[in-house]
Design a protein around this motif. Sequence first.
Motif, mmCIF file in Angstrom:
data_model
loop_
_atom_site.group_PDB
_atom_site.id
_atom_site.type_symbol
_atom_site.label_atom_id
_atom_site.label_comp_id
_atom_site.label_asym_id
_atom_site.label_seq_id
_atom_site.Cartn_x
_atom_site.Cartn_y
_atom_site.Cartn_z
ATOM 1 N N TYR A 96 36.801 43.439 47.235
ATOM 2 C CA TYR A 96 36.619 42.818 48.554
ATOM 3 C C TYR A 96 37.218 41.419 48.624
ATOM 4 C CZ TYR A 96 33.361 39.285 47.098
ATOM 5 O OH TYR A 96 32.843 38.181 46.495
ATOM 6 N N LYS A 97 37.572 40.826 47.474
ATOM 7 C CA LYS A 97 38.124 39.470 47.466
ATOM 8 C C LYS A 97 39.389 39.382 48.331
ATOM 9 C CE LYS A 97 35.455 37.254 44.240
ATOM 10 N NZ LYS A 97 34.619 38.264 43.648
ATOM 11 N N ASP A 98 40.041 40.525 48.590
ATOM 12 C CA ASP A 98 41.226 40.511 49.459
ATOM 13 C C ASP A 98 40.889 40.012 50.864
ATOM 14 O OD1 ASP A 98 42.534 41.560 47.290
ATOM 15 O OD2 ASP A 98 42.871 43.549 48.148
ATOM 16 N N ASN A 223 28.725 33.523 43.013
ATOM 17 C CA ASN A 223 28.993 32.286 43.746
ATOM 18 C C ASN A 223 28.534 32.355 45.203
ATOM 19 O OD1 ASN A 223 30.305 30.183 42.187
ATOM 20 N ND2 ASN A 223 31.927 31.673 41.818
ATOM 21 N N GLY A 224 28.323 33.563 45.684
ATOM 22 C CA GLY A 224 27.860 33.709 47.063
ATOM 23 C C GLY A 224 28.963 33.709 48.110
ATOM 24 N N THR A 225 30.222 33.937 47.721
ATOM 25 C CA THR A 225 31.286 33.966 48.738
ATOM 26 C C THR A 225 31.117 35.179 49.655
ATOM 27 O OG1 THR A 225 32.921 35.212 47.446
ATOM 28 C CG2 THR A 225 32.918 32.818 47.179
ATOM 29 N N LEU A 226 30.497 36.207 49.122
ATOM 30 C CA LEU A 226 30.238 37.401 49.921
ATOM 31 C C LEU A 226 29.021 37.161 50.814
ATOM 32 C CD1 LEU A 226 31.057 40.337 50.346
ATOM 33 C CD2 LEU A 226 29.629 40.957 48.400
HETATM 34 C C1 LIG Z 1 33.332 38.231 43.185
HETATM 35 C C2 LIG Z 1 32.588 39.493 42.971
HETATM 36 C C3 LIG Z 1 31.236 39.660 43.321
HETATM 37 C C4 LIG Z 1 30.328 38.580 43.799
HETATM 38 O O1 LIG Z 1 30.820 37.658 44.631
HETATM 39 P P1 LIG Z 1 30.332 36.162 44.756
HETATM 40 O O2 LIG Z 1 31.097 35.675 45.864
HETATM 41 O O3 LIG Z 1 30.654 35.433 43.484
HETATM 42 O O4 LIG Z 1 28.862 36.145 45.003
HETATM 43 C C5 LIG Z 1 30.686 40.907 43.185
HETATM 44 N N1 LIG Z 1 31.383 41.946 42.698
HETATM 45 C C6 LIG Z 1 32.659 41.830 42.328
HETATM 46 C C7 LIG Z 1 33.362 43.020 41.784
HETATM 47 C C8 LIG Z 1 33.315 40.598 42.443
HETATM 48 O O5 LIG Z 1 34.594 40.495 42.069
#
Ligand SMILES: *Cc1c(COP(=O)(O)O)cnc(C)c1O
Length: 368
Positions: A96-98, A223-226
């Motif tokens: 989901y970081k995308d 980190n809570g970015t999600l």
């Molecule tokens: C980054 C990440 C998370 C958690 O995200 P945060 O923003 O750090 O809370 C969860 N699962 C996966 C696979 C991630 O890469």
Amino acid sequence: MIRMVCPTCKKAAPDSMAYRCPDCGEPFELEFEARFPIDKIRKRKANLWRYREAIPIESDENIVSFEEGFTPLLKFDIRGHPVWVKQDHLFPSGSYKDRGASVLISYVRSMRIENVVEDSSGNAGCSIAMYATAAGIECEVFVPQVTSPAKMEQARMLGARLRKIPGSRQETAQAVLEEAKRAYYASHVYNPYFLQGTKTLAYEIVEQMEWTAPDSLILPIGNGTLLLGVYNGFKDLIQAGIIHKMPKLIGIQTESCNPLASAWEQQSAKPISIVLQPTVAEGIAIAQPVHGKHILSVVRETGGALLSVTEEAILRNWREMAKKGFFMELTSATAFAGIERVFESESRPEGTTVSLITGHGLKSIGHF
Ligand SMILES: *Cc1c(COP(=O)(O)O)cnc(C)c1O
Ligand SMILES: [Zn+2]
């Protein structure tokens, strides 16, 4: 008007290179009004840029996109309870970081920046590398030496220079700050444009549920970015009058690294300092979450919770989910161990529950 301001002392960012408030050290927030012309949105392509008026990138020319997002939301029976699961492991880089990287690198391009640095436990580095290379931006990624080999190979193949740092994730975060004096710090943790991307998860869930809000969301949290992203996203939708309640946000950590869940249990307003234990959930092994205080107050405001689960429960849920056809990265199974814990507790959530798969199983190669 888009303004980058400190949420604590309300001062504007002094310049575009500042990655946090020089006075109080807080990460900046963006002030910007998101709009949702639903009739237009419905006719657009099924990707996260369909919420164009809610994403603070001024000119379309600067958008860096692989038409990512609008991942399927599947209704799924988990331990006898219906849970809606967003398939966010289906993003082009496999996590989901995308969401965040597409918006952040679009901003970087709009600023005509040519060099970025980032630090990551793996997935954010892969995402930033992918969008940077597509935009012709040089990218250096700092990772802990112990990062999964699959993620390091992926970031390198995507054109990033890799810097492997001995020690913990925290030491990697320290090491990158020196570099951040030279190149733009495209940090998924500090940079508020990243959260402007992760918030689209909330928009998609609401649109896929016929423009209604679920009752609760269960998410892994490091980190809570999600978590902060979806909080901001739901807030935008409430402000626009599209939904009328904030879902309960339930963040799940591993017992091996639970500064937020411990704080929650002890009713502390800031993260508890913990000793990091080895963990299979490398993506959320964050001992000192920068947004810790903000996360604790946001979760309280939504009526949610922060809980931890055992390593054993993460591994067991990972295997069980794979048997059902959901092949996810180990970190992502933390959410499913959390679902198990939440539904077995007395305070089981009522109404509709949504969770997600944050990363693809192929990211965990070497653990099978
Ligand atoms: C980054 C990440 C998370 C958690 O995200 P945060 O923003 O750090 O809370 C969860 N699962 C996966 C696979 C991630 O890469
Ligand atoms: Zn400040």
